[in-house]
Design a protein around this motif. Structure first.
Motif, short mmCIF file in Angstrom:
data_model
loop_
_atom_site.label_atom_id
_atom_site.label_comp_id
_atom_site.label_asym_id
_atom_site.label_seq_id
_atom_site.Cartn_x
_atom_site.Cartn_y
_atom_site.Cartn_z
N SER A 25 0.85 -1.20 0.00
CA SER A 25 0.00 0.00 0.00
C SER A 25 0.89 1.25 0.00
CB SER A 25 -0.92 -0.03 1.23
OG SER A 25 -0.74 1.09 2.03
N ASP A 215 -3.92 -0.06 -2.34
CA ASP A 215 -4.97 0.91 -2.02
C ASP A 215 -5.33 1.77 -3.23
OD1 ASP A 215 -2.50 2.07 -1.94
OD2 ASP A 215 -2.82 3.26 -0.15
N GLN A 256 -3.99 10.76 3.70
CA GLN A 256 -4.23 9.92 2.52
C GLN A 256 -3.36 10.44 1.40
OE1 GLN A 256 -8.26 9.25 1.34
NE2 GLN A 256 -8.18 7.57 2.82
#
Ligand SMILES: Cc1cc2nc3c(=O)[nH]c(=O)nc-3n(C[C@H](O)[C@H](O)[C@H](O)COP(=O)(O)OP(=O)(O)OC[C@H]3O[C@@H](n4cnc5c(N)ncnc54)[C@H](O)[C@@H]3O)c2cc1C
Ligand code: FES
Ligand code: FES
Length: 307
Positions: A25, A215, A256
């Motif tokens: 990820s 992700d 994020q």
């Protein structure tokens, strides 16, 4: 030169070849890979924001390049393409015998709980890769990012300063094992290039890495500035970030990551430094390399570097 696109990243940890790809990820750091995937728990962590030094490993980032101290909590594992990483286990261990740095810290009571100790040793090991005989002052300065909460710094510095050129005690019997070239026996702080079978083919062709991460973000690693613009033409520029040392996320945390991450550390054009009447430093210069540049330039008269 041909261009190939790869969807995995290869590197070595303690001489063992590793490969990562879409199972990773955007949040997976080198420390997580070392500890959780490789089960090498000798490398510790605490702050996870480059403040304590517990997670330091040594990484040689190209053929023949000496190891640099790397905070493995900062680096995305997908940034490690072609790196040769050494962890504390690779330096020395109970089975194969301890390295002289490990022995010296232990013999000089320079460790108590031991949580910080691998970081000190890997930091010192990396310094000795770059500078065969540092001075006591250089050793002290290189440890600005290592923290110890229980032993205290005096015994640690006392032990490690034995490796300094101006130390009254640099007569360790094993000191040659730190520097001797295994092939020629001559003092050398570089790695033998025949270790670099991973790289020989890649050096002849341009490689772009493109990985669709777990992700759903896309990781690119490029080697030319134009590649960045080509990627933005295709992906759009609404949600992207260039990744260099990945350290700005410490003062400005990233909850994020954007949709597109472009690793710019392989762009050689950004690593050049030149002087006209000013010193112009490429945006891709690492702090370790910048110190070397300052050191070199300060010999030339018109520039001076205040430590
Ligand atoms: C322990 C610690 C202490 C710090 N102390 C200070 C301090 O005292 N003062 C201070 O000012 N800062 C401090 N910082 C922040 C640090 O200066 C920045 O994090 C660092 O300069 C960013 O460099 P980087 O290579 O890690 O960039 P990254 O974190 O990889 O990228 C930072 C930003 O720059 C962009 N970028 C990266 N490369 C390029 C490029 N070649 N061209 C254009 N854009 C690019 C990225 O897209 C991103 O938006 C500290 C950070 C840490 C971890
Ligand atoms: S965990 Fe503290 S510097 Fe990496
Ligand atoms: S020995 Fe415990 S933190 Fe350093």
């Amino acid at each position: 030169m041909t261009t190939t696109t790869k969807d995995t990243v290869k590197f070595k940890v303690n001489g063992i070849e590793c490969e990562v790809g879409s199972e990773i990820s955007s949040q997976t750091k080198l420390i997580d890979y070392i500890r959780k995937t490789l089960n090498l728990s000798g490398t510790k962590y605490m702050c996870r924001e480059a403040g304590c030094g517990a997670c330091i490993v040594s990484a040689s980032k190209g053929p023949g390049e000496p190891g640099q101290a790397v905070n493995s909590c900062l680096v995305s594992v997908t940034s490690c393409q072609d790196w040769e990483i050494t962890t504390i286990e690779g330096l020395g261990n109970r089975k194969t015998g301890y390295h002289v740095l490990q022995e010296t810290l232990a013999e000089n009571n320079a460790t108590q709980c031991g949580h910080c100790t691998p970081g000190w040793i890997m930091s010192m090991y990396s310094l000795l890769q770059r500078k065969t005989l540092p001075t006591m002052r250089e050793i002290e300065q290189s440890f600005a990012s290592n923290v110890c909460r229980c032993t205290g710094y005096r015994p640690i510095f006392k032990a490690l300063k034995k490796f300094a050129s101006d130390s009254p005690q640099n007569d360790l019997p094993n000191i040659k094992e730190l520097y001797g070239c295994q092939q020629s026996g001559v003092a050398c702080n570089k790695k033998c290039s025949d270790d670099w079978c991973l790289l020989s083919k890649d050096a002849l062709e341009k490689t772009i890495v493109k990985i669709t991460l777990q992700d759903n973000r896309t990781w690119y690693k490029v080697s030319e500035i134009d590649d960045v613009f080509d990627i933005l033409d295709v992906e759009g520029d609404d949600s992207y970030i260039l990744v260099a040392g990945n350290s700005a996320r410490v003062p400005y945390p990233i909850q994020q990551y954007p949709r597109v991450l472009i690793d710019a550390t392989g762009i050689e054009e950004l690593k050049n430094c030149e002087i006209d009447q000013n010193l112009i430093i490429g945006a891709g210069t690492t702090l370790t390399n910048l110190l070397d540049v300052f050191e070199e330039i300060s010999k030339e008269g018109d520039f001076c570097w205040q430590h």
